[in-house]
Design a protein around this motif. Structure first.
Motif, PDB file in Angstrom:
ATOM      1  N   PRO A 261      23.192  61.893  40.332  1.00  0.00           N
ATOM      2  CA  PRO A 261      23.109  61.385  38.955  1.00  0.00           C
ATOM      3  C   PRO A 261      23.192  62.495  37.911  1.00  0.00           C
ATOM      4  CG  PRO A 261      21.438  60.352  40.329  1.00  0.00           C
ATOM      5  CD  PRO A 261      22.026  61.474  41.125  1.00  0.00           C
ATOM      6  N   TYR A 262      22.526  63.617  38.180  1.00  0.00           N
ATOM      7  CA  TYR A 262      22.584  64.746  37.246  1.00  0.00           C
ATOM      8  C   TYR A 262      24.029  65.228  37.080  1.00  0.00           C
ATOM      9  CZ  TYR A 262      17.514  65.140  38.147  1.00  0.00           C
ATOM     10  OH  TYR A 262      16.167  64.903  38.267  1.00  0.00           O
ATOM     11  N   ILE A 263      24.725  65.349  38.216  1.00  0.00           N
ATOM     12  CA  ILE A 263      26.097  65.859  38.192  1.00  0.00           C
ATOM     13  C   ILE A 263      27.023  64.899  37.453  1.00  0.00           C
ATOM     14  CG2 ILE A 263      28.093  66.396  39.642  1.00  0.00           C
ATOM     15  CD1 ILE A 263      26.081  67.437  41.754  1.00  0.00           C
ATOM     16  N   GLU A 264      26.911  63.604  37.766  1.00  0.00           N
ATOM     17  CA  GLU A 264      27.778  62.614  37.113  1.00  0.00           C
ATOM     18  C   GLU A 264      27.521  62.567  35.610  1.00  0.00           C
ATOM     19  OE1 GLU A 264      30.228  60.869  38.504  1.00  0.00           O
ATOM     20  OE2 GLU A 264      29.845  61.745  40.471  1.00  0.00           O
ATOM     21  N   LEU A 265      26.255  62.572  35.219  1.00  0.00           N
ATOM     22  CA  LEU A 265      25.922  62.536  33.794  1.00  0.00           C
ATOM     23  C   LEU A 265      26.409  63.798  33.088  1.00  0.00           C
ATOM     24  CD1 LEU A 265      22.363  61.001  34.133  1.00  0.00           C
ATOM     25  CD2 LEU A 265      24.216  60.022  32.766  1.00  0.00           C
ATOM     26  N   SER A 266      26.254  64.924  33.751  1.00  0.00           N
ATOM     27  CA  SER A 266      26.738  66.178  33.178  1.00  0.00           C
ATOM     28  C   SER A 266      28.254  66.143  32.995  1.00  0.00           C
ATOM     29  CB  SER A 266      26.339  67.354  34.079  1.00  0.00           C
ATOM     30  OG  SER A 266      26.897  68.557  33.609  1.00  0.00           O
ATOM     31  N   ASP A 267      28.959  65.613  33.991  1.00  0.00           N
ATOM     32  CA  ASP A 267      30.424  65.533  33.906  1.00  0.00           C
ATOM     33  C   ASP A 267      30.870  64.676  32.726  1.00  0.00           C
ATOM     34  OD1 ASP A 267      30.766  67.162  36.066  1.00  0.00           O
ATOM     35  OD2 ASP A 267      31.266  65.570  37.489  1.00  0.00           O
ATOM     36  N   ILE A 268      30.173  63.564  32.531  1.00  0.00           N
ATOM     37  CA  ILE A 268      30.536  62.672  31.423  1.00  0.00           C
ATOM     38  C   ILE A 268      30.410  63.403  30.086  1.00  0.00           C
ATOM     39  CG2 ILE A 268      29.806  60.626  30.123  1.00  0.00           C
ATOM     40  CD1 ILE A 268      29.069  59.359  32.847  1.00  0.00           C
ATOM     41  N   HIS A 269      29.286  64.095  29.899  1.00  0.00           N
ATOM     42  CA  HIS A 269      29.076  64.785  28.620  1.00  0.00           C
ATOM     43  C   HIS A 269      29.975  66.015  28.488  1.00  0.00           C
ATOM     44  CE1 HIS A 269      25.863  62.274  27.120  1.00  0.00           C
ATOM     45  NE2 HIS A 269      25.271  62.322  28.305  1.00  0.00           N
ATOM     46  N   LEU A 270      30.284  66.657  29.598  1.00  0.00           N
ATOM     47  CA  LEU A 270      31.192  67.804  29.550  1.00  0.00           C
ATOM     48  C   LEU A 270      32.598  67.352  29.141  1.00  0.00           C
ATOM     49  CD1 LEU A 270      31.555  70.819  29.982  1.00  0.00           C
ATOM     50  CD2 LEU A 270      31.960  70.375  32.418  1.00  0.00           C
ATOM     51  N   ASP A 283      31.025  70.664  16.149  1.00  0.00           N
ATOM     52  CA  ASP A 283      29.590  70.369  16.159  1.00  0.00           C
ATOM     53  C   ASP A 283      29.261  69.312  17.211  1.00  0.00           C
ATOM     54  OD1 ASP A 283      29.125  72.192  14.180  1.00  0.00           O
ATOM     55  OD2 ASP A 283      29.114  70.716  12.545  1.00  0.00           O
ATOM     56  N   GLU A 284      30.079  68.249  17.257  1.00  0.00           N
ATOM     57  CA  GLU A 284      29.868  67.196  18.248  1.00  0.00           C
ATOM     58  C   GLU A 284      30.105  67.728  19.658  1.00  0.00           C
ATOM     59  OE1 GLU A 284      28.665  64.140  17.886  1.00  0.00           O
ATOM     60  OE2 GLU A 284      28.323  64.686  15.787  1.00  0.00           O
ATOM     61  N   SER A 285      31.096  68.600  19.774  1.00  0.00           N
ATOM     62  CA  SER A 285      31.386  69.194  21.078  1.00  0.00           C
ATOM     63  C   SER A 285      30.193  69.997  21.580  1.00  0.00           C
ATOM     64  CB  SER A 285      32.621  70.092  20.984  1.00  0.00           C
ATOM     65  OG  SER A 285      32.860  70.735  22.222  1.00  0.00           O
ATOM     66  N   GLU A 286      29.590  70.744  20.685  1.00  0.00           N
ATOM     67  CA  GLU A 286      28.437  71.562  21.069  1.00  0.00           C
ATOM     68  C   GLU A 286      27.255  70.689  21.485  1.00  0.00           C
ATOM     69  OE1 GLU A 286      25.627  75.075  19.151  1.00  0.00           O
ATOM     70  OE2 GLU A 286      27.609  74.660  18.292  1.00  0.00           O
ATOM     71  N   LYS A 287      27.076  69.554  20.809  1.00  0.00           N
ATOM     72  CA  LYS A 287      25.990  68.640  21.166  1.00  0.00           C
ATOM     73  C   LYS A 287      26.197  68.070  22.572  1.00  0.00           C
ATOM     74  CE  LYS A 287      24.941  67.108  16.437  1.00  0.00           C
ATOM     75  NZ  LYS A 287      24.980  65.947  15.498  1.00  0.00           N
ATOM     76  N   GLU A 288      27.433  67.658  22.846  1.00  0.00           N
ATOM     77  CA  GLU A 288      27.734  67.104  24.164  1.00  0.00           C
ATOM     78  C   GLU A 288      27.581  68.168  25.251  1.00  0.00           C
ATOM     79  OE1 GLU A 288      28.206  64.053  24.981  1.00  0.00           O
ATOM     80  OE2 GLU A 288      28.323  63.201  22.968  1.00  0.00           O
ATOM     81  N   TYR A 311      25.370  74.508  40.315  1.00  0.00           N
ATOM     82  CA  TYR A 311      25.615  75.849  39.771  1.00  0.00           C
ATOM     83  C   TYR A 311      27.082  76.056  39.402  1.00  0.00           C
ATOM     84  CZ  TYR A 311      20.851  76.901  41.038  1.00  0.00           C
ATOM     85  OH  TYR A 311      19.473  76.885  41.102  1.00  0.00           O
ATOM     86  N   ASP A 312      27.974  75.365  40.080  1.00  0.00           N
ATOM     87  CA  ASP A 312      29.391  75.401  39.707  1.00  0.00           C
ATOM     88  C   ASP A 312      29.556  74.900  38.276  1.00  0.00           C
ATOM     89  OD1 ASP A 312      32.141  75.291  39.538  1.00  0.00           O
ATOM     90  OD2 ASP A 312      32.389  73.709  41.044  1.00  0.00           O
ATOM     91  N   ARG A 313      28.919  73.778  37.974  1.00  0.00           N
ATOM     92  CA  ARG A 313      29.043  73.200  36.636  1.00  0.00           C
ATOM     93  C   ARG A 313      28.290  74.013  35.583  1.00  0.00           C
ATOM     94  NH1 ARG A 313      30.354  69.668  40.210  1.00  0.00           N
ATOM     95  NH2 ARG A 313      31.520  67.761  39.722  1.00  0.00           N
TER      96      ARG A 313
END
Length: 363
Positions: A261-270, A283-288, A311-313
């Motif tokens: 879940p952490y990885i998937e959520l991180s991928d979405i925001h990345l 600014d929005e990019s930095e927030k995401e 750690y890759d991400r």
């Protein structure tokens, strides 16, 4: 007329039922049939004698089958199994006759045993796959046919691929009719397979079925979290990010120990951060980007410390932020945890390029 081919060597092909025909085998190449370089048997004289007696019963069973004496043929193959429990051909032939008699559970047991003895037994793989289709255990069936595709010719692989598509269509029809079944674990695995095969819409429906069953059965939190994770991933592949985040967050609330879940959520925001940056919304990019990093750091705080993807991400995020020393440390940690992952996913190249960036920045 019944054919009696010599059983092919592992990986050399497999027999099929055609027009109701049952193909029985005489010889096998199981683990107890191996030879040394000088051609000497690796089995002792007693075991070798047992093997010969087992093969005699196999020959007797085939002859009895050809003469229409099915019951006697079954008994002959049973004797072959008793003489040599590690003979996959004996188990396979017995399974075929059980299947012909409609005794599906004993047949399944025989084919599974044949594969335990010789995992490369393509004939048993095929027979078990077809039997699982007959029992409407579609996910398990697909896994066996998928394994076959890795070991057969291109022409045979095309035929198996078509068979898999047919099985998936059967599963879809069964799902729509509300008859997919009540085995939550099987539903979960089938849903993930749909995602892997590029069918996220079907996966969503499958996971919805699983979720309703878990809620009715008041199932354990781990299974509930797995279903929610699957739904989140399916929505993510459908590019429905808001629904994906919603279900992934729910999965995380139920089980904080899993990295997915952490990885998937991180991928979405990345990904959102990259889109915002491309559109000039820094600014929005930095927030995401901060949200993506927060999920990954939270995973470490919750004890998910030995996952190379984390750690890759983290390294990728530091690269985007031009924090090269931090990126270098993250990529090195990824390598330390799992060198094979690092090799497969280009981490060594990332490490080299990051060091290059550091070197150039110091000039």
């Amino acid at each position: 007329m019944l054919r009696k081919p010599v059983r092919p060597r592992s990986g050399a092909g497999f027999s099929r039922h055609t027009q109701g025909e049952t193909v029985l085998h005489r010889r096998g190449h199981g683990r107890n049939q191996r030879r040394t370089r000088k051609g000497q048997s690796e089995r002792g004289p007693i075991l070798m004698s047992l093997s010969k007696r087992s093969e005699k019963f196999i020959d007797d069973g085939i002859s009895l089958y050809n003469s229409g004496q099915i019951k006697e043929a079954v008994n002959a193959f049973k004797k072959a199994v008793d003489e040599d429990p590690d003979n996959p051909v004996a188990h396979g032939n017995l399974g075929k006759l059980y299947k012909q008699e409609g005794r599906l559970d004993p047949a399944m047991k025989c084919f599974r045993r044949a594969l335990e003895i010789d995992p490369t037994d393509l004939d048993a793989q095929f027979e078990l796959g077809e039997l699982l289709v007959e029992k409407e255990m579609y996910y398990d069936a697909v896994t066996h046919f998928a394994a076959l595709m890795e070991a057969v010719s291109e022409e045979e692989a095309d035929s198996i691929a078509a068979r898999i598509e047919n099985i998936m269509e059967r599963a879809r029809i069964k799902l729509e009719s509300g008859m997919l079944g009540t085995d939550v674990e099987e539903i979960l695995e089938f849903g993930y397979y749909c995602i892997e095969q590029g069918m996220p819409s079907i996966a969503v429906d499958v996971f919805k079925k699983g979720l309703s069953l878990v809620e009715k059965q008041d199932g354990d939190k781990t299974m509930h979290a797995n279903i929610l994770l699957g739904m989140g991933m399916a929505y993510y592949h459908k590019q429905m990010d808001d629904k994906a985040v919603k279900h992934l967050e729910k999965a995380l609330a139920l089980d904080t120990s899993r990295p997915e879940p952490y990885i998937e959520l991180s991928d979405i925001h990345l990904e959102r951060a990259m889109v915002e940056a491309e559109n000039g919304n820094m600014d929005e990019s930095e927030k995401e980007l901060m949200k993506a990093e927060t999920y990954l750091m939270n995973s470490i705080e919750k004890g998910v410390v030995d996952n190379p993807e984390i750690y890759d991400r983290i390294g990728d995020i530091h690269l985007v932020k031009k924090e090269y020393d931090e990126a270098l440390a993250a990529f090195q940690k990824c390598i330390d945890i799992e060198p094979e992952y690092a090799s497969d996913y280009g981490i060594y190249e990332k490490l080299f390029n990051t060091r290059k960036e550091i070197s150039e920045s110091e000039k």
